[in-house]
Design a protein around this motif. Structure first.
Motif, PDB file in Angstrom:
ATOM      1  N   THR A  46      62.744 -53.235  44.899  1.00 25.38           N
ATOM      2  CA  THR A  46      63.067 -52.118  45.790  1.00 25.38           C
ATOM      3  C   THR A  46      64.569 -51.868  45.826  1.00 25.38           C
ATOM      4  N   THR A  47      64.924 -50.628  46.102  1.00 24.10           N
ATOM      5  CA  THR A  47      66.329 -50.266  46.226  1.00 24.10           C
ATOM      6  C   THR A  47      66.556 -49.596  47.576  1.00 24.10           C
ATOM      7  N   THR A  48      67.747 -49.812  48.136  1.00 22.17           N
ATOM      8  CA  THR A  48      68.126 -49.156  49.378  1.00 22.17           C
ATOM      9  C   THR A  48      69.535 -48.615  49.218  1.00 22.17           C
ATOM     10  N   PRO A  49      69.806 -47.454  49.814  1.00 21.51           N
ATOM     11  CA  PRO A  49      71.145 -46.878  49.701  1.00 21.51           C
ATOM     12  C   PRO A  49      72.179 -47.743  50.406  1.00 21.51           C
ATOM     13  N   GLY A  50      73.406 -47.738  49.872  1.00 16.84           N
ATOM     14  CA  GLY A  50      74.502 -48.452  50.516  1.00 16.84           C
ATOM     15  C   GLY A  50      74.602 -49.901  50.100  1.00 16.84           C
ATOM     16  N   ALA A  51      75.571 -50.584  50.701  1.00 11.10           N
ATOM     17  CA  ALA A  51      75.832 -51.995  50.401  1.00 11.10           C
ATOM     18  C   ALA A  51      75.958 -52.762  51.710  1.00 11.10           C
ATOM     19  N   PRO A  52      75.412 -53.987  51.761  1.00 13.36           N
ATOM     20  CA  PRO A  52      75.573 -54.790  52.973  1.00 13.36           C
ATOM     21  C   PRO A  52      77.042 -55.166  53.183  1.00 13.36           C
ATOM     22  N   THR A  53      77.391 -55.485  54.411  1.00 14.48           N
ATOM     23  CA  THR A  53      78.744 -55.955  54.701  1.00 14.48           C
ATOM     24  C   THR A  53      78.688 -57.405  55.146  1.00 14.48           C
ATOM     25  N   TYR A  54      79.746 -58.139  54.812  1.00 10.87           N
ATOM     26  CA  TYR A  54      79.851 -59.558  55.142  1.00 10.87           C
ATOM     27  C   TYR A  54      81.193 -59.795  55.821  1.00 10.87           C
ATOM     28  N   THR A  55      81.183 -60.649  56.842  1.00 10.82           N
ATOM     29  CA  THR A  55      82.438 -61.057  57.470  1.00 10.82           C
ATOM     30  C   THR A  55      83.012 -62.230  56.681  1.00 10.82           C
ATOM     31  N   LEU A  56      84.294 -62.499  56.874  1.00 11.36           N
ATOM     32  CA  LEU A  56      84.904 -63.661  56.238  1.00 11.36           C
ATOM     33  C   LEU A  56      84.200 -64.940  56.679  1.00 11.36           C
ATOM     34  N   ALA A  57      83.771 -65.000  57.941  1.00  6.72           N
ATOM     35  CA  ALA A  57      83.045 -66.173  58.436  1.00  6.72           C
ATOM     36  C   ALA A  57      81.746 -66.378  57.664  1.00  6.72           C
ATOM     37  N   GLN A  58      81.026 -65.286  57.369  1.00  7.71           N
ATOM     38  CA  GLN A  58      79.787 -65.400  56.593  1.00  7.71           C
ATOM     39  C   GLN A  58      80.090 -65.875  55.174  1.00  7.71           C
ATOM     40  N   VAL A  59      81.114 -65.296  54.560  1.00  5.60           N
ATOM     41  CA  VAL A  59      81.484 -65.678  53.198  1.00  5.60           C
ATOM     42  C   VAL A  59      81.918 -67.147  53.161  1.00  5.60           C
ATOM     43  N   SER A  60      82.664 -67.589  54.177  1.00  6.47           N
ATOM     44  CA  SER A  60      83.223 -68.949  54.177  1.00  6.47           C
ATOM     45  C   SER A  60      82.152 -70.032  54.221  1.00  6.47           C
ATOM     46  N   SER A  61      80.928 -69.690  54.660  1.00  6.25           N
ATOM     47  CA  SER A  61      79.854 -70.693  54.682  1.00  6.25           C
ATOM     48  C   SER A  61      79.223 -70.876  53.302  1.00  6.25           C
ATOM     49  N   HIS A  62      79.579 -70.021  52.338  1.00  7.94           N
ATOM     50  CA  HIS A  62      79.064 -70.112  50.959  1.00  7.94           C
ATOM     51  C   HIS A  62      80.204 -70.629  50.085  1.00  7.94           C
ATOM     52  N   ASN A  63      80.531 -71.916  50.263  1.00  6.32           N
ATOM     53  CA  ASN A  63      81.780 -72.451  49.716  1.00  6.32           C
ATOM     54  C   ASN A  63      81.606 -73.603  48.738  1.00  6.32           C
ATOM     55  N   ASN A  64      80.454 -73.644  48.045  1.00 12.81           N
ATOM     56  CA  ASN A  64      80.240 -74.758  47.115  1.00 12.81           C
ATOM     57  C   ASN A  64      79.373 -74.329  45.928  1.00 12.81           C
ATOM     58  N   ALA A  65      79.057 -75.270  45.070  1.00 16.90           N
ATOM     59  CA  ALA A  65      78.352 -74.987  43.812  1.00 16.90           C
ATOM     60  C   ALA A  65      76.908 -74.519  44.019  1.00 16.90           C
ATOM     61  N   THR A  66      76.306 -74.791  45.182  1.00 14.70           N
ATOM     62  CA  THR A  66      74.930 -74.351  45.406  1.00 14.70           C
ATOM     63  C   THR A  66      74.874 -72.939  45.976  1.00 14.70           C
ATOM     64  N   SER A  67      75.972 -72.473  46.562  1.00 11.93           N
ATOM     65  CA  SER A  67      76.065 -71.105  47.061  1.00 11.93           C
ATOM     66  C   SER A  67      77.541 -70.744  47.147  1.00 11.93           C
ATOM     67  N   CYS A  68      77.976 -69.898  46.227  1.00  9.66           N
ATOM     68  CA  CYS A  68      79.400 -69.566  46.108  1.00  9.66           C
ATOM     69  C   CYS A  68      79.627 -68.068  46.243  1.00  9.66           C
TER      70      CYS A  68
END
Length: 128
Positions: A46-68
């Motif tokens: 499925t496709t949806t218009p637009g792009a999700p947004t992420y905060t720096l806090a959300q990005v910072s929790s993906h900080n290793n080889a299993t989720s980068c």
């Protein structure tokens, strides 16, 4: 031929394992220059218009080889799959997991078209 096929099968299985479940596809209208973003779900198609947004806090929790996740020039990329495929070694990618990697990425690649095209495959959203 068999070696190439084996490599392709390995790469495909890795892509299926580590690819972002959703990614953002950008298209630019040649006439108007307007860029459109569409989010694609690789599991449902499925496709949806637009792009999700992420905060720096959300990005910072993906900080290793299993989720980068990394922010580069205001966009968020899921680079998990690319860690083991990066020609410059794992360390370069691991060093930008969970942070804004713009300075490191641009310092190394200087916005080169090849690197930007590869990066685009891992685009998952925009940074807030």
């Amino acid at each position: 031929g068999l070696i190439i096929l084996g490599g392709a099968a390995w790469a495909y299985s890795n892509w299926k394992t580590y690819a972002p479940v959703t990614y953002v596809q950008e298209t630019t209208d040649a006439t108007t220059g307007t860029t459109t973003q569409t989010t694609v779900n690789t599991q449902t198609g499925t496709t949806t218009p637009g792009a999700p947004t992420y905060t720096l806090a959300q990005v910072s929790s993906h900080n290793n080889a299993t989720s980068c996740y990394s922010i580069i020039s205001g966009k968020v990329y899921d680079l998990t799959l690319w860690i083991n495929m990066h020609p410059g070694g794992k360390g370069a990618i691991l060093s930008i997991c969970g942070v804004d990697g713009t300075a490191r990425f641009m310092g190394q690649h200087k916005g080169g078209q090849k690197q930007m095209d590869i990066l685009a495959r891992f685009y998952i959203g925009t940074a807030k």
